[in-house]
Write an enzyme that holds these catalytic residues in place. Structure first.
Site, PDB file in Angstrom:
ATOM      1  N   PRO A  17      24.396  49.828  26.631  1.00 51.09           N
ATOM      2  CA  PRO A  17      24.484  48.491  27.224  1.00 51.09           C
ATOM      3  C   PRO A  17      24.917  47.467  26.169  1.00 51.09           C
ATOM      4  O   PRO A  17      24.384  47.439  25.063  1.00 51.09           O
ATOM      5  CB  PRO A  17      23.056  48.226  27.705  1.00 51.09           C
ATOM      6  N   GLU A  18      25.910  46.660  26.515  1.00 50.77           N
ATOM      7  CA  GLU A  18      26.388  45.620  25.623  1.00 50.77           C
ATOM      8  C   GLU A  18      25.839  44.274  26.100  1.00 50.77           C
ATOM      9  O   GLU A  18      25.027  44.227  27.021  1.00 50.77           O
ATOM     10  CB  GLU A  18      27.920  45.663  25.563  1.00 50.77           C
TER      11      GLU A  18
ATOM     12  N   HIS B 202      11.711  60.792  32.422  1.00 54.03           N
ATOM     13  CA  HIS B 202      12.074  60.061  31.205  1.00 54.03           C
ATOM     14  C   HIS B 202      11.397  58.696  31.090  1.00 54.03           C
ATOM     15  O   HIS B 202      11.844  57.841  30.326  1.00 54.03           O
ATOM     16  CB  HIS B 202      13.595  59.921  31.123  1.00 54.03           C
TER      17      HIS B 202
ATOM     18  N   ARG C 299      35.032  56.046  16.604  1.00 49.99           N
ATOM     19  CA  ARG C 299      34.795  55.614  17.979  1.00 49.99           C
ATOM     20  C   ARG C 299      36.044  55.799  18.833  1.00 49.99           C
ATOM     21  O   ARG C 299      37.145  55.427  18.426  1.00 49.99           O
ATOM     22  CB  ARG C 299      34.375  54.133  18.021  1.00 49.99           C
TER      23      ARG C 299
END
Length: 273
Positions: A2-3, A92, A262
């Protein structure tokens, strides 16, 4: 991962739904996620009220009581959800805050996410130590002159430099690719080679892309959702995940390369070295 837009979307959802709630209890099935110690966190926050939810870059800040702040980083795949008190635990689920009428659950497949409890007066020093850059807005924080000076003093490649978080907060792999496409800058361009007009366009593109993504609720790619709500920014992406497709601006084929390890998407015509 998440950005900034995704984290801001989560923040807004949490703000609407849990501010004002009193913490009845806190439970952990993987207490190591609490870097400052689970038992201390449990002791200090039980019985306290959540007064607000703020954000710095990709970090969520739970404002709990007057004395403490809980810093949460989602890392790769962390997510929050709200559930009833009798909801069964899922595989989880690792950290839980229980309220009188429900519970906030933190789930993380890879267990990379973290919680840290710090005193309120340590919030500013905490982020200064991490050297987090300014927030990407048009106000005085993200000053274009300072941004330009930092770029011109460096020989780093632009993509990895933007990912460091020191130039500006919140950019990750998805939005760096989108920003560089919009600004017509090759991801491997050395920052001291950028001309003034390119720096101006880059500065404004960072703000434009991230603010647009916030407005659309972020990009729902792979496992991301904001408390069950999906974003729409993925429908607006121009290069990320578009390998082999035509550039919407010039018609050239979008390419994917590795930059500083990346996966990186760009248009070889619009974004020339």
């Amino acid at each position: 991962m998440p950005e900034l837009p995704e984290v801001e979307t989560v923040r807004r959802e949490l703000e609407k739904r849990i501010v004002g709630q009193k913490i009845i209890s806190i439970e952990a099935t993987y207490p190591r996620m609490v870097l400052t110690g689970f038992e201390q966190l449990k002791k200090e926050l039980t019985g306290k009220t959540i007064q607000g939810i703020s954000r710095r870059g990709k970090y969520l800040i739970f404002e709990i009581g007057d004395d403490f702040r809980l810093i949460s980083h989602l890392r790769m795949e962390g997510k929050y959800r709200l559930a009833t008190l009798d909801a069964p635990r899922e595989k989880h689920d690792h950290l839980t805050m229980k309220f009188a009428d429900g519970q906030l659950i933190y789930a993380d497949v890879r267990k990379f996410g973290t919680w840290e409890l710090i005193s309120t007066d340590q919030v500013l020093p905490y982020f200064l130590k991490k050297k987090i850059g300014p927030e990407p807005t048009y106000d005085e924080d993200f000053d274009e002159k300072l941004f330009r000076e930092k770029l011109r003093k460096s020989t780093k490649k632009i993509k990895p430099y933007l990912l460091e978080q020191t130039l500006v907060a919140g950019l990750g792999n998805i939005y760096v690719d989108e920003v560089l496409w919009l600004a017509k800058i090759h991801p491997e361009k050395e920052t001291n080679q950028l001309i003034e007009s390119s720096i101006h366009l880059l500065h404004d593109s960072i703000i434009e892309i991230l603010q647009k993504a916030i407005k659309l609720g972020g990009s729902s790619i792979r496992t991301y959702s904001a408390l069950g709500s999906t974003g729409k920014m993925q429908n607006e992406l121009q290069v990320y995940g578009k390998t082999g497709e035509k550039c919407s601006r010039c018609g050239a084929e979008i390419q994917k390369i590795k930059v500083a390890g990346r996966g990186t998407h760009f248009c070889p015509v619009c974004q020339q070295k």
